[in-house]
Write an enzyme that holds these catalytic residues in place. Structure first.
Site, PDB file in Angstrom:
ATOM      1  N   LYS A 181       0.846  -1.192   0.000  1.00 49.71           N
ATOM      2  CA  LYS A 181       0.000   0.000   0.000  1.00 49.71           C
ATOM      3  C   LYS A 181       0.883   1.243   0.000  1.00 49.71           C
ATOM      4  CE  LYS A 181      -1.955   2.560   3.140  1.00 49.71           C
ATOM      5  NZ  LYS A 181      -1.814   3.867   2.467  1.00 49.71           N
ATOM      6  N   PRO A 182       0.843   2.002  -1.112  1.00 49.47           N
ATOM      7  CA  PRO A 182       1.587   3.268  -1.089  1.00 49.47           C
ATOM      8  C   PRO A 182       0.841   4.276  -0.221  1.00 49.47           C
ATOM      9  CG  PRO A 182       0.417   3.018  -3.193  1.00 49.47           C
ATOM     10  CD  PRO A 182       0.119   1.789  -2.370  1.00 49.47           C
ATOM     11  N   GLY A 214      -4.827   4.860   5.258  1.00 46.00           N
ATOM     12  CA  GLY A 214      -4.247   4.046   6.319  1.00 46.00           C
ATOM     13  C   GLY A 214      -5.271   3.299   7.157  1.00 46.00           C
ATOM     14  N   GLU A 257       9.941   0.763  10.577  1.00 43.48           N
ATOM     15  CA  GLU A 257      10.953   1.820  10.465  1.00 43.48           C
ATOM     16  C   GLU A 257      10.221   3.127  10.714  1.00 43.48           C
ATOM     17  OE1 GLU A 257      12.805   4.708   9.341  1.00 43.48           O
ATOM     18  OE2 GLU A 257      13.056   3.942   7.291  1.00 43.48           O
ATOM     19  N   LEU A 258      10.487   3.744  11.873  1.00 47.16           N
ATOM     20  CA  LEU A 258       9.610   4.813  12.361  1.00 47.16           C
ATOM     21  C   LEU A 258      10.331   6.160  12.435  1.00 47.16           C
ATOM     22  CD1 LEU A 258       7.948   2.567  15.100  1.00 47.16           C
ATOM     23  CD2 LEU A 258       7.219   2.911  12.736  1.00 47.16           C
ATOM     24  N   CYS A 291      13.114  10.502   7.740  1.00 47.69           N
ATOM     25  CA  CYS A 291      13.002   9.926   9.084  1.00 47.69           C
ATOM     26  C   CYS A 291      14.326  10.017   9.841  1.00 47.69           C
ATOM     27  CB  CYS A 291      12.509   8.490   9.011  1.00 47.69           C
ATOM     28  SG  CYS A 291      13.462   7.512   7.852  1.00 47.69           S
ATOM     29  N   GLU A 337      -1.713  19.294   5.773  1.00 45.36           N
ATOM     30  CA  GLU A 337      -1.598  18.783   7.142  1.00 45.36           C
ATOM     31  C   GLU A 337      -0.156  18.909   7.651  1.00 45.36           C
ATOM     32  OE1 GLU A 337      -3.215  14.811   7.495  1.00 45.36           O
ATOM     33  OE2 GLU A 337      -2.199  14.541   9.417  1.00 45.36           O
ATOM     34  N   GLU A 388       9.460  15.452  16.334  1.00 39.14           N
ATOM     35  CA  GLU A 388       9.888  15.363  14.940  1.00 39.14           C
ATOM     36  C   GLU A 388       9.132  16.437  14.144  1.00 39.14           C
ATOM     37  OE1 GLU A 388       8.846  11.650  13.003  1.00 39.14           O
ATOM     38  OE2 GLU A 388      10.790  11.612  12.015  1.00 39.14           O
ATOM     39  N   PHE A 390       9.733  17.255  10.752  1.00 40.57           N
ATOM     40  CA  PHE A 390       9.565  16.764   9.374  1.00 40.57           C
ATOM     41  C   PHE A 390       9.410  17.928   8.395  1.00 40.57           C
ATOM     42  CE2 PHE A 390       8.514  12.882   6.843  1.00 40.57           C
ATOM     43  CZ  PHE A 390       9.444  12.055   7.449  1.00 40.57           C
TER      44      PHE A 390
HETATM   45  P1  ADP Z   1       3.228  10.170   7.998  1.00 41.89           P
HETATM   46  O1  ADP Z   1       2.997  10.850   9.319  1.00 41.89           O
HETATM   47  O2  ADP Z   1       4.614  10.177   7.517  1.00 41.89           O
HETATM   48  O3  ADP Z   1       2.192  10.477   6.950  1.00 41.89           O
HETATM   49  P2  ADP Z   1       1.880   7.742   8.676  1.00 41.89           P
HETATM   50  O4  ADP Z   1       2.423   6.800   9.679  1.00 41.89           O
HETATM   51  O5  ADP Z   1       0.636   8.488   8.985  1.00 41.89           O
HETATM   52  O6  ADP Z   1       3.101   8.656   8.327  1.00 41.89           O
HETATM   53  O7  ADP Z   1       1.655   6.996   7.281  1.00 41.89           O
HETATM   54  C1  ADP Z   1       2.558   6.090   6.726  1.00 41.89           C
HETATM   55  C2  ADP Z   1       1.769   5.019   6.006  1.00 41.89           C
HETATM   56  O8  ADP Z   1       0.949   4.342   6.953  1.00 41.89           O
HETATM   57  C3  ADP Z   1       0.812   5.531   4.921  1.00 41.89           C
HETATM   58  O9  ADP Z   1       0.785   4.606   3.850  1.00 41.89           O
HETATM   59  C4  ADP Z   1      -0.514   5.561   5.641  1.00 41.89           C
HETATM   60  O10 ADP Z   1      -1.633   5.454   4.785  1.00 41.89           O
HETATM   61  C5  ADP Z   1      -0.396   4.326   6.513  1.00 41.89           C
HETATM   62  N1  ADP Z   1      -1.279   4.317   7.697  1.00 41.89           N
HETATM   63  C6  ADP Z   1      -1.757   5.371   8.399  1.00 41.89           C
HETATM   64  N2  ADP Z   1      -2.561   4.952   9.405  1.00 41.89           N
HETATM   65  C7  ADP Z   1      -2.587   3.596   9.351  1.00 41.89           C
HETATM   66  C8  ADP Z   1      -3.242   2.565  10.121  1.00 41.89           C
HETATM   67  N3  ADP Z   1      -4.004   2.853  11.158  1.00 41.89           N
HETATM   68  N4  ADP Z   1      -3.013   1.275   9.764  1.00 41.89           N
HETATM   69  C9  ADP Z   1      -2.210   0.966   8.732  1.00 41.89           C
HETATM   70  N5  ADP Z   1      -1.595   1.878   7.963  1.00 41.89           N
HETATM   71  C10 ADP Z   1      -1.767   3.181   8.269  1.00 41.89           C
END
Ligand code: ADP
Length: 488
Positions: A181-182, A214, A257-258, A291, A337, A388, A390
């Site tokens: 999933k992108p 997500g 990877e957070l 990151c 956002e 963070e 970003f």
């Molecule tokens: P960022 O803050 O960098 O946008 P996120 O963690 O919100 O990072 O998003 C990174 C990826 O995780 C995206 O592909 C997003 O759609 C997905 N994502 C966000 N929320 C969820 C969730 N509850 N479960 C699974 N994937 C998610």
């Protein structure tokens, strides 16, 4: 402003076909340079993830084409995909810049790094070996390292193409099948690369791409009981949710990877101008949307003022604007956002008493542009030193001693990366041994290569990507014991 580019694929990619979402829903992907809609993309959800998992299961079934393929041929398929990406490099980089807002030159750099990573993992296919283990005369004991099976991969928007390759490389090399999933902000290069995978000759169902949100498509992957591993790159907050979903469903393997708040420490024995350049790139690369960004710049008190002077010059010289313009260094942030979050943190820095040396504001009202910003007189308790950001915001902190800076650098829940700039090898080694982070860069920053593991200590992640360690995240170990029956 934006270079025009034909958008060829906007549907989900399941079982080697582009198809509409079961719900028929679509969402817009936006050009962050001007806020305009680039294309309407099919919005995947649980029903689509279920379809993709069925396809990935068929592709992984015993005796399937993919399972029976000689590992050498699997490697050749990956090289063929790398060839096709190379053929279409300009097109893919153009898509990436349009969808993400990063400069065209940096998009080209990302695609080139992706090609190198794909070829690195292609080389592993026929070298994934087990062991023979001494267990006495009664048994011959050996191990096989086998693919986990159907895996889910969820990636962020900051390096859409490169993160896809970091995920696909080890999954394909080990012989897994995958559903990726992108990020909802940046689906375009993933869909195009899926079409190239079909052209390269990957069997149906090996690679599936489900764009979507997500909490719907992403959560359906994390919760799925027939996905046996999930690899995630994104925020620490969502990382917690992924791990909880894995625990509640089927104990699928998890690699994460957070986020990070990575320290870069600069001692007083250095060429200050050169150090300022390394520190500048460490935070401003990809508009601060990285990151492992060097987002806490610790500078020795003896060179602090001189360092701030050089850092200011570098930030002032940075040209912000159309990412397709070759004279531009910094494009827009990804979306409204993120812009709001960055501006909120910049404002908190101003309110908490940090000094704005440069920048500190949004640029214009169209697109999501932020001035390269530098804060001096930052203290550890300020939000800009802890959270963070970003975004293109450098926070410069002052220190006096090694013990002090190690203690302060480690005083965070994150632990992704770190750096030290010094001419003294003993200082560099003392720091490298004491710092709690997955990567330590000495007299450089962001020295990331396909061959070397990358990942976080503490809440910056679980597991490693890249290198042999990245491969291991996609493998199960099977122990086979064979009894030796004696003839006499
Ligand atoms: P960022 O803050 O960098 O946008 P996120 O963690 O919100 O990072 O998003 C990174 C990826 O995780 C995206 O592909 C997003 O759609 C997905 N994502 C966000 N929320 C969820 C969730 N509850 N479960 C699974 N994937 C998610």
């Amino acid at each position: 402003m934006a270079k025009q580019v034909e958008i060829k694929y906007t549907q989900l990619f399941i079982d080697n076909e582009f198809v509409d979402a079961v719900s028929g829903r679509k969402f817009s992907t936006i050009n962050p340079a001007n806020g305009e809609v680039i294309a309407e993309i099919s919005e995947g959800d649980k029903a689509d993830v279920d379809k993709a998992v069925d396809a990935a299961k068929r592709a992984f079934a015993r005796n399937s084409k993919w399972r029976k393929m000689d590992p050498y041929d699997r490697g050749q398929l990956m090289h063929k995909l790398a060839d096709l990406i190379t053929r279409d490099l300009d097109y893919i980089a153009t898509l990436e810049t349009r969808d993400n807002g990063k400069t065209y030159a940096s998009a080209v750099g990302d695609i080139e790094a992706g090609i190198a990573c794909l070829r690195y993992y292609a080389g592993w296919c026929d070298k994934i070996q087990g062991n023979t283990i001494p267990t006495g005369d009664t048994y011959v004991t050996l191990t096989r390292r086998e693919p986990i099976g159907v895996v889910g991969q969820i990636i962020p928007w900051n390096y859409p193409f490169l993160m896809l390759i970091w995920k696909w490389g080890p999954a394909l090399a080990t012989g897994c099948t995958l559903i990726l999933k992108p990020a909802e902000q940046t689906p375009l290069t993933a869909l195009y690369t899926a079409a190239l995978a079909k052209e390269a000759g990957f069997p149906a169902g090996v690679i599936n791409v489900i764009p979507g949100y997500g909490p719907t498509a992403g959560a359906a992957i994390a919760e799925h009981s027939e996905i046996h591993k999930v690899a995630f790159t994104g925020s620490t907050e969502v990382g917690h949710a992924i791990m909880a979903a894995a625990a509640k469903s089927n104990l699928k393997r998890v690699s994460l990877e957070l986020g990070g708040k990575s320290p870069l420490v600069i001692f007083d024995d250095v060429d200050v101008k050169e150090a300022a350049e390394i520190a500048h790139d460490a935070i401003f690369v990809n508009h601060g949307q990285c990151c492992c960004a060097g987002s806490r710049t610790f500078v020795h008190s003896k060179i602090y003022d001189e360092f701030v002077k050089h850092a200011k010059q570098l930030a002032l010289a940075k040209k912000v604007g159309d990412p397709f313009d070759s004279k531009i260094d910094q494009g827009p942030q990804i979306d409204q956002e993120q812009l709001n979050k960055i501006m909120d943190l910049i404002n908190s820095g101003k309110q908490q008493g940090a000094v704005v040396e440069v920048g500190g504001n949004r640029i214009g009202e169209t697109g999501y542009f932020v001035q390269p910003t530098i804060f001096s007189n930052v203290t550890d308790d300020m939000r800009i030193a802890k959270e963070e950001i970003f975004g293109p915001v450098q926070t410069i902190l002052k220190f006096d001693t090694m013990d002090e800076v190690i203690e302060r650098a480690n005083r965070t829940n994150y632990g992704l990366a770190s750096g030290i700039i010094t001419k003294d090898i003993n200082k560099a080694l003392e720091f490298a041994q004491a710092i709690e982070s997955g990567s330590v860069w000495v007299n450089c920053y962001d020295a990331i290569t396909s061959q070397a593991p990358f990942g976080g200590f503490k809440q910056s992640g679980i597991g490693r990507e890249l290198g042999e360690e990245g491969l291991n995240e996609y493998l199960e170990i099977k122990t086979i014991s064979i009894k030796v029956t004696k003839n006499n």
